[in-house]
Design a protein around this motif. Structure first.
Motif, PDB file in Angstrom:
ATOM      1  N   GLY A  17       7.681 -11.356 -40.876  1.00  0.00           N
ATOM      2  CA  GLY A  17       7.369 -10.774 -42.176  1.00  0.00           C
ATOM      3  C   GLY A  17       6.419  -9.595 -42.071  1.00  0.00           C
ATOM      4  N   THR A  18       5.866  -9.350 -40.889  1.00  0.00           N
ATOM      5  CA  THR A  18       4.967  -8.221 -40.668  1.00  0.00           C
ATOM      6  C   THR A  18       5.743  -7.069 -40.072  1.00  0.00           C
ATOM      7  N   ARG A  19       5.474  -5.852 -40.566  1.00  0.00           N
ATOM      8  CA  ARG A  19       6.119  -4.647 -40.044  1.00  0.00           C
ATOM      9  C   ARG A  19       5.021  -3.667 -39.651  1.00  0.00           C
ATOM     10  N   ILE A  20       5.045  -3.256 -38.385  1.00  0.00           N
ATOM     11  CA  ILE A  20       4.072  -2.291 -37.886  1.00  0.00           C
ATOM     12  C   ILE A  20       4.801  -0.999 -37.578  1.00  0.00           C
ATOM     13  N   GLU A  21       4.275   0.102 -38.124  1.00  0.00           N
ATOM     14  CA  GLU A  21       4.830   1.422 -37.842  1.00  0.00           C
ATOM     15  C   GLU A  21       3.778   2.189 -37.054  1.00  0.00           C
ATOM     16  N   GLY A  22       3.987   2.265 -35.740  1.00  0.00           N
ATOM     17  CA  GLY A  22       3.031   2.902 -34.842  1.00  0.00           C
ATOM     18  C   GLY A  22       3.004   2.162 -33.517  1.00  0.00           C
ATOM     19  N   ASN A  23       2.336   2.748 -32.553  1.00  0.00           N
ATOM     20  CA  ASN A  23       2.283   2.164 -31.218  1.00  0.00           C
ATOM     21  C   ASN A  23       1.301   0.999 -31.170  1.00  0.00           C
ATOM     22  N   VAL A  24       1.614   0.012 -30.318  1.00  0.00           N
ATOM     23  CA  VAL A  24       0.778  -1.170 -30.148  1.00  0.00           C
ATOM     24  C   VAL A  24       0.367  -1.257 -28.686  1.00  0.00           C
ATOM     25  N   LYS A  25      -0.945  -1.389 -28.441  1.00  0.00           N
ATOM     26  CA  LYS A  25      -1.455  -1.623 -27.089  1.00  0.00           C
ATOM     27  C   LYS A  25      -2.151  -2.972 -27.103  1.00  0.00           C
ATOM     28  N   PHE A  26      -1.938  -3.750 -26.023  1.00  0.00           N
ATOM     29  CA  PHE A  26      -2.528  -5.080 -25.976  1.00  0.00           C
ATOM     30  C   PHE A  26      -2.988  -5.419 -24.569  1.00  0.00           C
ATOM     31  N   THR A  27      -3.803  -6.461 -24.474  1.00  0.00           N
ATOM     32  CA  THR A  27      -4.213  -6.995 -23.176  1.00  0.00           C
ATOM     33  C   THR A  27      -3.818  -8.466 -23.139  1.00  0.00           C
ATOM     34  N   GLU A  28      -3.619  -8.961 -21.955  1.00  0.00           N
ATOM     35  CA  GLU A  28      -3.245 -10.343 -21.690  1.00  0.00           C
ATOM     36  C   GLU A  28      -1.907 -10.697 -22.308  1.00  0.00           C
ATOM     37  N   GLY A  29      -1.850 -11.372 -23.461  1.00  0.00           N
ATOM     38  CA  GLY A  29      -0.585 -11.827 -24.018  1.00  0.00           C
ATOM     39  C   GLY A  29      -0.385 -11.428 -25.466  1.00  0.00           C
ATOM     40  N   LEU A  30       0.867 -11.099 -25.819  1.00  0.00           N
ATOM     41  CA  LEU A  30       1.237 -10.740 -27.195  1.00  0.00           C
ATOM     42  C   LEU A  30       2.587 -11.356 -27.512  1.00  0.00           C
ATOM     43  N   ARG A  31       2.694 -11.963 -28.705  1.00  0.00           N
ATOM     44  CA  ARG A  31       3.970 -12.482 -29.190  1.00  0.00           C
ATOM     45  C   ARG A  31       4.348 -11.694 -30.436  1.00  0.00           C
ATOM     46  N   VAL A  32       5.602 -11.233 -30.463  1.00  0.00           N
ATOM     47  CA  VAL A  32       6.100 -10.470 -31.601  1.00  0.00           C
ATOM     48  C   VAL A  32       7.171 -11.308 -32.305  1.00  0.00           C
ATOM     49  N   GLU A  35       8.407  -7.067 -36.957  1.00  0.00           N
ATOM     50  CA  GLU A  35       9.055  -5.805 -36.617  1.00  0.00           C
ATOM     51  C   GLU A  35       8.010  -4.796 -36.163  1.00  0.00           C
ATOM     52  N   VAL A  36       8.348  -4.048 -35.104  1.00  0.00           N
ATOM     53  CA  VAL A  36       7.472  -2.989 -34.614  1.00  0.00           C
ATOM     54  C   VAL A  36       8.312  -1.732 -34.458  1.00  0.00           C
ATOM     55  N   TYR A  37       7.913  -0.666 -35.137  1.00  0.00           N
ATOM     56  CA  TYR A  37       8.575   0.629 -35.024  1.00  0.00           C
ATOM     57  C   TYR A  37       7.608   1.568 -34.306  1.00  0.00           C
ATOM     58  N   GLY A  38       7.643   1.456 -32.995  1.00  0.00           N
ATOM     59  CA  GLY A  38       6.742   2.198 -32.124  1.00  0.00           C
ATOM     60  C   GLY A  38       6.745   1.518 -30.769  1.00  0.00           C
ATOM     61  N   ASP A  39       6.016   2.088 -29.822  1.00  0.00           N
ATOM     62  CA  ASP A  39       5.965   1.545 -28.472  1.00  0.00           C
ATOM     63  C   ASP A  39       5.013   0.356 -28.410  1.00  0.00           C
ATOM     64  N   ILE A  40       5.347  -0.611 -27.525  1.00  0.00           N
ATOM     65  CA  ILE A  40       4.463  -1.741 -27.240  1.00  0.00           C
ATOM     66  C   ILE A  40       4.172  -1.685 -25.755  1.00  0.00           C
ATOM     67  N   GLN A  41       2.896  -1.596 -25.406  1.00  0.00           N
ATOM     68  CA  GLN A  41       2.563  -1.522 -23.984  1.00  0.00           C
ATOM     69  C   GLN A  41       1.203  -2.099 -23.689  1.00  0.00           C
ATOM     70  N   THR A  42       1.038  -2.439 -22.426  1.00  0.00           N
ATOM     71  CA  THR A  42      -0.242  -2.891 -21.924  1.00  0.00           C
ATOM     72  C   THR A  42      -0.717  -1.880 -20.898  1.00  0.00           C
ATOM     73  N   ALA A  43      -2.001  -1.859 -20.654  1.00  0.00           N
ATOM     74  CA  ALA A  43      -2.549  -0.920 -19.675  1.00  0.00           C
ATOM     75  C   ALA A  43      -2.067  -1.292 -18.278  1.00  0.00           C
ATOM     76  N   ALA A  44      -1.865  -0.289 -17.436  1.00  0.00           N
ATOM     77  CA  ALA A  44      -1.381  -0.519 -16.067  1.00  0.00           C
ATOM     78  C   ALA A  44      -2.349  -1.393 -15.281  1.00  0.00           C
ATOM     79  N   GLU A  45      -3.633  -1.282 -15.568  1.00  0.00           N
ATOM     80  CA  GLU A  45      -4.618  -2.079 -14.829  1.00  0.00           C
ATOM     81  C   GLU A  45      -4.721  -3.515 -15.344  1.00  0.00           C
ATOM     82  N   ASP A  46      -4.059  -3.832 -16.450  1.00  0.00           N
ATOM     83  CA  ASP A  46      -4.071  -5.189 -17.005  1.00  0.00           C
ATOM     84  C   ASP A  46      -2.996  -6.016 -16.296  1.00  0.00           C
ATOM     85  N   ALA A  47      -3.297  -6.455 -15.091  1.00  0.00           N
ATOM     86  CA  ALA A  47      -2.325  -7.201 -14.290  1.00  0.00           C
ATOM     87  C   ALA A  47      -2.072  -8.572 -14.901  1.00  0.00           C
ATOM     88  N   GLY A  48      -0.814  -8.975 -14.901  1.00  0.00           N
ATOM     89  CA  GLY A  48      -0.452 -10.291 -15.393  1.00  0.00           C
ATOM     90  C   GLY A  48      -0.202 -10.359 -16.882  1.00  0.00           C
TER      91      GLY A  48
END
Length: 135
Positions: A17-32, A35-48
């Motif tokens: 029921g949530t809609r995000i328009e824009g990029n999402v950056k996260f650390t560790e874990g994310l559950r979607v 809806e996301v209209y944009g990129d979803i990414q974690t930092a390269a140094e955030d291993a695992g």
């Protein structure tokens, strides 16, 4: 084949029921679940890092994480730095790059598959399998 290590906890949720328009950056874990209209990414140094895209979710943009589990729809490239798991209802419209791939029956990819070579620092690359000559 691949050593099982503890997955990071899922600390963030994009609820159904949530809609995000824009990029999402996260650390560790994310559950979607939304809806996301944009990129979803974690930092390269955030291993695992772990990203779960559930059955009801839609992501329109690039997806980048270490371990990616998809059972929903992704319209854009997917880059799994370690493992990509495609559940039966996964739908990907875009190129997919991965180190290891687990794909269940029913999952579809409309794009190119690009396996990545991963050698951990200080770890030797495993030798290629060679066929034995028959007499």
């Amino acid at each position: 084949m691949f050593g099982k290590k503890a997955q990071p906890p899922i600390k963030s949720l994009i609820a159904q029921g949530t809609r995000i328009e824009g990029n999402v950056k996260f650390t560790e874990g994310l559950r979607v679940d939304g809806e996301v209209y944009g990129d979803i990414q974690t930092a390269a140094e955030d291993a695992g890092s772990l990203l779960v895209i559930s059955e009801a979710s839609v992501v329109q943009g690039a997806v980048v994480a270490d371990h990616v589990i998809i059972n929903g729809t992704v319209r854009g490239p997917v880059h799994a730095r370690e493992l990509l798991e495609l559940q039966p209802k996964a739908r990907i419209e875009g190129d997919v790059s991965y180190v290891a791939l687990e794909m269940h029956q029913g999952a579809t990819i409309s794009g190119q598959l690009k396996p990545l070579v991963a050698a951990a620092p200080g770890e030797e690359e495993k030798p290629l399998l060679k066929l034995a000559k028959t007499a």
